[in-house]
Design an enzyme around this catalytic site. Sequence first.
Site, PDB file in Angstrom:
ATOM      1  CE  LYS A  35      -2.444   2.401   3.795  1.00  0.00           C
ATOM      2  NZ  LYS A  35      -1.311   2.942   4.532  1.00  0.00           N
ATOM      3  CG  ASN A  36       2.247   2.736   3.477  1.00  0.00           C
ATOM      4  OD1 ASN A  36       1.097   3.069   3.165  1.00  0.00           O
ATOM      5  ND2 ASN A  36       2.599   2.505   4.725  1.00  0.00           N
ATOM      6  NE  ARG A 109       0.148  12.050   6.686  1.00  0.00           N
ATOM      7  CZ  ARG A 109       0.399  13.241   7.198  1.00  0.00           C
ATOM      8  NH1 ARG A 109      -0.547  13.951   7.756  1.00  0.00           N
ATOM      9  NH2 ARG A 109       1.622  13.741   7.155  1.00  0.00           N
ATOM     10  CG  ASP A 133      -4.719   5.544  10.002  1.00  0.00           C
ATOM     11  OD1 ASP A 133      -5.868   5.603   9.548  1.00  0.00           O
ATOM     12  OD2 ASP A 133      -3.866   4.741   9.624  1.00  0.00           O
ATOM     13  CG  ASP A 324       3.042   1.259   9.733  1.00  0.00           C
ATOM     14  OD1 ASP A 324       2.061   1.948   9.997  1.00  0.00           O
ATOM     15  OD2 ASP A 324       4.088   1.726   9.241  1.00  0.00           O
ATOM     16  CB  VAL A 346       7.622   6.076  14.363  1.00  0.00           C
ATOM     17  CG1 VAL A 346       7.272   6.782  13.054  1.00  0.00           C
ATOM     18  CG2 VAL A 346       8.872   5.210  14.179  1.00  0.00           C
TER      19      VAL A 346
HETATM   20  N1  EPU Z   1       6.326  14.335  10.747  1.00  0.00           N
HETATM   21  C1  EPU Z   1       6.365  15.658  11.096  1.00  0.00           C
HETATM   22  N2  EPU Z   1       6.209  16.587  10.094  1.00  0.00           N
HETATM   23  C2  EPU Z   1       6.011  16.221   8.782  1.00  0.00           C
HETATM   24  C3  EPU Z   1       5.980  14.836   8.449  1.00  0.00           C
HETATM   25  C4  EPU Z   1       6.142  13.921   9.457  1.00  0.00           C
HETATM   26  O1  EPU Z   1       6.530  16.021  12.254  1.00  0.00           O
HETATM   27  O2  EPU Z   1       5.871  17.111   7.919  1.00  0.00           O
HETATM   28  C5  EPU Z   1       6.449  13.309  11.823  1.00  0.00           C
HETATM   29  C6  EPU Z   1       5.150  12.518  11.982  1.00  0.00           C
HETATM   30  O3  EPU Z   1       4.219  13.197  12.776  1.00  0.00           O
HETATM   31  C7  EPU Z   1       5.628  11.226  12.588  1.00  0.00           C
HETATM   32  C8  EPU Z   1       7.021  11.059  11.961  1.00  0.00           C
HETATM   33  O4  EPU Z   1       7.404  12.335  11.462  1.00  0.00           O
HETATM   34  O5  EPU Z   1       5.748  11.361  13.974  1.00  0.00           O
HETATM   35  C9  EPU Z   1       7.088  10.050  10.850  1.00  0.00           C
HETATM   36  O6  EPU Z   1       6.128  10.359   9.848  1.00  0.00           O
HETATM   37  P1  EPU Z   1       6.368   9.988   8.318  1.00  0.00           P
HETATM   38  O7  EPU Z   1       6.372  11.261   7.526  1.00  0.00           O
HETATM   39  O8  EPU Z   1       7.553   9.112   8.225  1.00  0.00           O
HETATM   40  O9  EPU Z   1       5.071   9.172   7.999  1.00  0.00           O
HETATM   41  P2  EPU Z   1       4.118   9.271   6.741  1.00  0.00           P
HETATM   42  O10 EPU Z   1       4.905   9.440   5.507  1.00  0.00           O
HETATM   43  O11 EPU Z   1       3.024  10.240   7.019  1.00  0.00           O
HETATM   44  C10 EPU Z   1       4.191   6.735   6.172  1.00  0.00           C
HETATM   45  C11 EPU Z   1       3.175   5.629   6.073  1.00  0.00           C
HETATM   46  C12 EPU Z   1       2.700   5.255   7.448  1.00  0.00           C
HETATM   47  C13 EPU Z   1       3.898   4.808   8.284  1.00  0.00           C
HETATM   48  C14 EPU Z   1       4.958   5.910   8.304  1.00  0.00           C
HETATM   49  C15 EPU Z   1       6.225   5.499   9.020  1.00  0.00           C
HETATM   50  C16 EPU Z   1       2.138   6.085   3.948  1.00  0.00           C
HETATM   51  C17 EPU Z   1       0.927   6.500   3.205  1.00  0.00           C
HETATM   52  N3  EPU Z   1       2.062   6.093   5.273  1.00  0.00           N
HETATM   53  O12 EPU Z   1       3.493   7.825   6.760  1.00  0.00           O
HETATM   54  O13 EPU Z   1       1.828   4.151   7.289  1.00  0.00           O
HETATM   55  O14 EPU Z   1       3.486   4.533   9.584  1.00  0.00           O
HETATM   56  O15 EPU Z   1       5.306   6.290   6.964  1.00  0.00           O
HETATM   57  O16 EPU Z   1       6.783   4.376   8.413  1.00  0.00           O
HETATM   58  O17 EPU Z   1       3.150   5.714   3.361  1.00  0.00           O
HETATM   59  C18 EPU Z   1      -0.031   2.819   7.688  1.00  0.00           C
HETATM   60  O18 EPU Z   1       0.232   2.235   6.624  1.00  0.00           O
HETATM   61  O19 EPU Z   1      -0.894   2.409   8.501  1.00  0.00           O
HETATM   62  C19 EPU Z   1       0.687   4.039   8.024  1.00  0.00           C
HETATM   63  C20 EPU Z   1       0.287   4.898   8.965  1.00  0.00           C
END
Ligand code: EPU
Length: 449
Positions: A35-36, A109, A133, A324, A346
């Site tokens: 998915k990601n 997102r 989420d 995850d 995280v």
């Molecule tokens: N963060 C910030 N500012 C930002 C972006 C992120 O403070 O602008 C913080 C977040 O709040 C979090 C941390 O950085 O505490 C990590 O966030 P990250 O940006 O790595 O996560 P994401 O890209 O929003 C993706 C996956 C998530 C997965 C995370 C970590 C997708 C669509 N989502 O999210 O997947 O948990 O990376 O590996 O790729 C899921 O599949 O259930 C899911 C939540």
Amino acid sequence: MAENTAMQFDENDTDILKVWGGKPLKGTIEVRGAKNFVSKAMVAALLAPGTSVLRNVPAIRDVRVVSDLLRLHGITVDYQPEEGVVTIDASDVSRADVADVHTLSGSSRIPILFSGPLLHRLGEAFLPSLGGDMIGNRPIDFHLATLQKLGAVVDNTYKGGTHITAPHGLHGAQIHLPYPSVGATEQTLLAAVLAQGKTELTNAAVEPEIMALVAVLQKMGAIISVDVDRTIRIEGVDHLEPYSHRALTDRIETASWASAALATRGDIFVKGAEQETMITYLNVFRKIGGKFEVRDDGIRFWYPGGELNPVAIETDVHPGFMTDWQQPLVCALTQANGLSIVHETVYENRFGFTDSLIRMGAKIQLYKECLGSLPCRFRQSNFVHSAVIMGPTPLHGADIDVPDIRGGFSHLIAALAADGMSTVHGISLIDRGYENFRGKLRALGATIE
Ligand code: EPU
């Protein structure tokens, strides 16, 4: 063009699942693309006029949301669920109606990752206020700072969202991420590949799904190098070609089924599972006392009998233990003999799902302190981000609400492991990322309705 229907996506009108637990899950299921990764690769197709093809694509709601968002921008998307093939013709890109983008995005997102490609193709992008989420604040400050460094102008006061323009085009820049964010790293890649000049991104995330995105972009003609110290260098090129690519397997879904095998004392062969992206999870699975066998066409996970062992884990960015993977595993740890510790580094708020497990009989205590040794951003904060799980505890059926996709799968596993009947509300959240999970549960012998 084939339109996807709810049937093809295994979603139905009712949002409640009844589960009769206490039976080991046994049998074979197949897991398809991650998915990601899939959603990001679909966005990457926007960068090149012409037709890109992505294979091994699962029928999950996130795929439908990204397809619809692409269609809103005038792109032709065809998805064949049986074959798992998405064909994206991005020859013509047009401006989408802001209200439609708002309505469609829902809690996804993904729209923020459209920014770079849309700036290159249209000169502007619109972001609705973003969801995701309920696992923490999930800000987008890194994304916006990255786009600004590359030359974008951000207006946060536009029609309930954010309007982004690039009056002088995007140009290469030096960018340092305060934390190795997956999304902000992908943002930089998708925006910098067609920017003028070189971009250096330090403290980047290097998850396998990001490396797969780098591979797709390289196929398209991008020049990207990744150093061992989390530095990614991108040399901007002036045009990209469409791609043809097979998605890597979903390592989160694979681990979820593995944890379900442990929690229900079952035996599950996950067809399509890949060992390389699962090394850290497999080590923990083995320490707990689970058995696995890696075959050419997948991985078999089973409970060999006897007591399960407690473990101490800390979630981290790759190559650490994925955040995850945590929730389904916590459910399995309620069946281990002794005290297990989980330090979540995280997300600040990813233990909400444990309330329901406790109501089902689990003994779990939550702490604001860091119960681990990793440097953690939440050390001096009031966030409850560590858990101690005392096992083994028999679980009993209950009425439970799904909080988010991974917490929801953890609830589902708890219901399958529990004695008696559980009613799981909000089950459709799981459709975001688990293809045909009801069918897979039935194939594994679960009694559900
Ligand atoms: N963060 C910030 N500012 C930002 C972006 C992120 O403070 O602008 C913080 C977040 O709040 C979090 C941390 O950085 O505490 C990590 O966030 P990250 O940006 O790595 O996560 P994401 O890209 O929003 C993706 C996956 C998530 C997965 C995370 C970590 C997708 C669509 N989502 O999210 O997947 O948990 O990376 O590996 O790729 C899921 O599949 O259930 C899911 C939540």
